[in-house]
Scaffold this motif. Structure first.
Motif, PDB file in Angstrom:
ATOM      1  N   ARG A   8      90.880  26.432   8.602  1.00 36.43           N
ATOM      2  CA  ARG A   8      89.764  26.537   7.715  1.00 36.43           C
ATOM      3  C   ARG A   8      90.198  27.053   6.391  1.00 36.43           C
ATOM      4  O   ARG A   8      89.558  26.615   5.268  1.00 36.43           O
ATOM      5  N   HIS A   9      91.472  27.563   6.104  1.00 37.29           N
ATOM      6  CA  HIS A   9      91.795  28.032   4.807  1.00 37.29           C
ATOM      7  C   HIS A   9      93.101  27.261   4.312  1.00 37.29           C
ATOM      8  O   HIS A   9      93.743  27.795   3.475  1.00 37.29           O
ATOM      9  N   ALA A  10      93.413  26.295   5.038  1.00 39.72           N
ATOM     10  CA  ALA A  10      94.617  25.439   4.782  1.00 39.72           C
ATOM     11  C   ALA A  10      94.629  24.992   3.155  1.00 39.72           C
ATOM     12  O   ALA A  10      95.886  24.897   2.749  1.00 39.72           O
ATOM     13  N   ALA A  11      93.624  24.822   2.423  1.00 41.12           N
ATOM     14  CA  ALA A  11      93.809  24.281   1.329  1.00 41.12           C
ATOM     15  C   ALA A  11      94.220  25.277   0.223  1.00 41.12           C
ATOM     16  O   ALA A  11      94.692  25.040  -0.786  1.00 41.12           O
ATOM     17  N   GLU A  12      93.948  26.579   0.747  1.00 42.97           N
ATOM     18  CA  GLU A  12      94.096  27.654  -0.126  1.00 42.97           C
ATOM     19  C   GLU A  12      95.414  28.901   0.375  1.00 42.97           C
ATOM     20  O   GLU A  12      95.779  29.616  -0.519  1.00 42.97           O
ATOM     21  N   VAL A  13      95.576  28.748   1.560  1.00 48.54           N
ATOM     22  CA  VAL A  13      96.410  29.826   2.224  1.00 48.54           C
ATOM     23  C   VAL A  13      97.563  29.026   3.169  1.00 48.54           C
ATOM     24  O   VAL A  13      97.078  28.063   3.986  1.00 48.54           O
ATOM     25  N   ARG A  14      98.596  29.421   2.966  1.00 48.98           N
ATOM     26  CA  ARG A  14      99.858  29.162   4.016  1.00 48.98           C
ATOM     27  C   ARG A  14     100.424  30.229   4.674  1.00 48.98           C
ATOM     28  O   ARG A  14     100.660  31.216   4.004  1.00 48.98           O
ATOM     29  N   MET A  15     100.702  29.868   5.984  1.00 45.40           N
ATOM     30  CA  MET A  15     101.412  31.363   6.597  1.00 45.40           C
ATOM     31  C   MET A  15     102.771  30.718   6.913  1.00 45.40           C
ATOM     32  O   MET A  15     102.914  29.412   7.691  1.00 45.40           O
ATOM     33  N   ARG A  16     103.664  31.512   7.193  1.00 48.22           N
ATOM     34  CA  ARG A  16     104.970  31.163   7.893  1.00 48.22           C
ATOM     35  C   ARG A  16     105.284  32.562   8.718  1.00 48.22           C
ATOM     36  O   ARG A  16     105.120  33.670   8.260  1.00 48.22           O
ATOM     37  N   PHE A  17     105.898  32.198   9.958  1.00 48.33           N
ATOM     38  CA  PHE A  17     106.445  33.243  10.991  1.00 48.33           C
ATOM     39  C   PHE A  17     107.923  33.458  10.665  1.00 48.33           C
ATOM     40  O   PHE A  17     108.551  32.449  10.716  1.00 48.33           O
ATOM     41  N   TYR A  18     108.268  34.647  10.580  1.00 43.75           N
ATOM     42  CA  TYR A  18     109.850  34.670  10.827  1.00 43.75           C
ATOM     43  C   TYR A  18     110.092  35.919  12.054  1.00 43.75           C
ATOM     44  O   TYR A  18     109.313  37.102  12.045  1.00 43.75           O
ATOM     45  N   ASP A  19     110.794  35.571  12.823  1.00 48.07           N
ATOM     46  CA  ASP A  19     111.242  36.638  13.868  1.00 48.07           C
ATOM     47  C   ASP A  19     112.136  37.638  13.360  1.00 48.07           C
ATOM     48  O   ASP A  19     113.143  37.283  12.501  1.00 48.07           O
ATOM     49  N   ALA A  20     112.190  39.009  13.462  1.00 46.50           N
ATOM     50  CA  ALA A  20     112.843  39.522  12.924  1.00 46.50           C
ATOM     51  C   ALA A  20     113.711  40.833  14.055  1.00 46.50           C
ATOM     52  O   ALA A  20     114.421  41.670  13.928  1.00 46.50           O
ATOM     53  N   GLU A  21     112.967  40.677  15.468  1.00 44.40           N
ATOM     54  CA  GLU A  21     113.416  41.558  16.365  1.00 44.40           C
ATOM     55  C   GLU A  21     114.751  41.671  16.628  1.00 44.40           C
ATOM     56  O   GLU A  21     115.200  42.712  17.204  1.00 44.40           O
ATOM     57  N   LEU A  63     107.791  39.062  10.684  1.00 45.81           N
ATOM     58  CA  LEU A  63     107.204  38.931   9.336  1.00 45.81           C
ATOM     59  C   LEU A  63     106.221  37.696   9.300  1.00 45.81           C
ATOM     60  O   LEU A  63     107.000  36.794   9.438  1.00 45.81           O
ATOM     61  N   TRP A  64     104.926  38.042   8.822  1.00 49.91           N
ATOM     62  CA  TRP A  64     104.399  36.695   8.513  1.00 49.91           C
ATOM     63  C   TRP A  64     104.165  36.834   7.065  1.00 49.91           C
ATOM     64  O   TRP A  64     103.820  37.879   6.415  1.00 49.91           O
ATOM     65  N   VAL A  65     104.635  35.694   6.374  1.00 47.23           N
ATOM     66  CA  VAL A  65     104.628  35.393   4.966  1.00 47.23           C
ATOM     67  C   VAL A  65     103.357  34.720   4.544  1.00 47.23           C
ATOM     68  O   VAL A  65     103.160  33.281   5.106  1.00 47.23           O
ATOM     69  N   TRP A  66     102.393  35.002   3.887  1.00 48.10           N
ATOM     70  CA  TRP A  66     101.364  34.261   3.378  1.00 48.10           C
ATOM     71  C   TRP A  66     101.448  33.924   1.834  1.00 48.10           C
ATOM     72  O   TRP A  66     101.842  34.742   1.176  1.00 48.10           O
ATOM     73  N   GLU A  67     100.983  32.759   1.523  1.00 47.74           N
ATOM     74  CA  GLU A  67     100.939  32.297   0.276  1.00 47.74           C
ATOM     75  C   GLU A  67      99.617  31.970  -0.221  1.00 47.74           C
ATOM     76  O   GLU A  67      99.083  31.005   0.632  1.00 47.74           O
ATOM     77  N   ALA A  68      99.060  32.420  -1.080  1.00 48.67           N
ATOM     78  CA  ALA A  68      97.571  32.107  -1.333  1.00 48.67           C
ATOM     79  C   ALA A  68      97.373  31.680  -2.601  1.00 48.67           C
ATOM     80  O   ALA A  68      97.957  32.306  -3.577  1.00 48.67           O
ATOM     81  N   SER A  69      96.380  31.122  -3.044  1.00 52.01           N
ATOM     82  CA  SER A  69      95.970  30.531  -4.465  1.00 52.01           C
ATOM     83  C   SER A  69      95.446  31.439  -5.065  1.00 52.01           C
ATOM     84  O   SER A  69      95.293  31.578  -6.188  1.00 52.01           O
ATOM     85  N   SER A  70      94.606  32.381  -4.159  1.00 56.41           N
ATOM     86  CA  SER A  70      94.287  33.567  -4.983  1.00 56.41           C
ATOM     87  C   SER A  70      94.069  34.940  -4.065  1.00 56.41           C
ATOM     88  O   SER A  70      94.083  34.580  -2.833  1.00 56.41           O
ATOM     89  N   ARG A  71      93.782  35.796  -4.580  1.00 53.51           N
ATOM     90  CA  ARG A  71      93.377  37.105  -3.724  1.00 53.51           C
ATOM     91  C   ARG A  71      92.337  36.776  -2.854  1.00 53.51           C
ATOM     92  O   ARG A  71      92.357  37.398  -1.690  1.00 53.51           O
ATOM     93  N   HIS A  72      91.045  36.279  -3.285  1.00 51.51           N
ATOM     94  CA  HIS A  72      90.115  36.023  -2.528  1.00 51.51           C
ATOM     95  C   HIS A  72      90.654  35.057  -1.448  1.00 51.51           C
ATOM     96  O   HIS A  72      89.866  35.624  -0.125  1.00 51.51           O
ATOM     97  N   ALA A  73      91.093  34.195  -1.479  1.00 60.55           N
ATOM     98  CA  ALA A  73      91.378  33.190  -0.457  1.00 60.55           C
ATOM     99  C   ALA A  73      92.317  34.119   0.857  1.00 60.55           C
ATOM    100  O   ALA A  73      92.001  33.895   2.083  1.00 60.55           O
ATOM    101  N   TYR A  74      93.120  34.877   0.336  1.00 59.09           N
ATOM    102  CA  TYR A  74      94.072  35.879   1.302  1.00 59.09           C
ATOM    103  C   TYR A  74      93.031  36.687   2.045  1.00 59.09           C
ATOM    104  O   TYR A  74      93.075  36.994   3.187  1.00 59.09           O
ATOM    105  N   GLU A  75      92.218  37.251   1.271  1.00 57.37           N
ATOM    106  CA  GLU A  75      91.421  38.397   1.767  1.00 57.37           C
ATOM    107  C   GLU A  75      90.351  37.636   2.710  1.00 57.37           C
ATOM    108  O   GLU A  75      90.204  38.481   3.881  1.00 57.37           O
ATOM    109  N   LEU A  76      89.796  36.543   2.426  1.00 55.37           N
ATOM    110  CA  LEU A  76      89.276  35.718   3.793  1.00 55.37           C
ATOM    111  C   LEU A  76      89.844  35.830   4.951  1.00 55.37           C
ATOM    112  O   LEU A  76      89.411  35.865   5.909  1.00 55.37           O
ATOM    113  N   VAL A  77      91.159  35.203   4.811  1.00 53.34           N
ATOM    114  CA  VAL A  77      91.809  35.291   5.907  1.00 53.34           C
ATOM    115  C   VAL A  77      92.170  36.467   6.962  1.00 53.34           C
ATOM    116  O   VAL A  77      91.812  36.538   7.927  1.00 53.34           O
TER     117      VAL A  77
END
Length: 120
Positions: A46-59, A68-82
């Motif tokens: 639903r938010h693919a146009a504005e937000v990207r997520m990557r998973f990293y294992d740290a255990e 570690l979940w790394v989020w990249e968002a085109s705006s604060r609002h897009a991240y907040e919606l996710v």
């Protein structure tokens, strides 16, 4: 006082440190992936146009967090919606405990001083 919005070229990166809960680890692997597809994948789509997520294992390297979940968002609002959407799922503080959230802006130090960022 309202803060001005960041320039549109500026990407917000958020490092979300999480730890799996026993309930999540109690599921068979197939069930875990089915739950990801059921709860998380629709939010990401639903938010693919504005937000990207990557998973990293740290255990493997720390007992404090497992992932570690790394989020990249085109705006604060897009991240907040996710985040709002995730909070409505069992992934938020049921299957995973949100240990810490660290927002960051890549190379802001250089941009703030009108310099080129260091690169390796």
């Amino acid at each position: 006082m309202t803060m001005p919005e960041a320039p549109t070229a500026e990407i917000l990166t958020v490092f979300m440190l999480v730890k799996t809960e026993p309930e999540w680890l109690g599921f068979p692997v197939e069930t875990r992936f089915a739950k990801l597809r059921e709860h998380v994948e629709p939010i990401l789509q639903r938010h693919a146009a504005e937000v990207r997520m990557r998973f990293y294992d740290a255990e493997f390297y720390t007992a404090r967090i497992t992932d570690l979940w790394v989020w990249e968002a085109s705006s604060r609002h897009a991240y907040e919606l996710v985040v709002e959407a995730l909070r409505e799922t069992p992934f938020w503080d049921r299957y995973f405990r949100i240990v810490e959230i660290i927002p960051a802006v890549e190379n802001a130090y250089a941009r703030n001083y009108g310099q080129s960022p260091l690169a390796a």
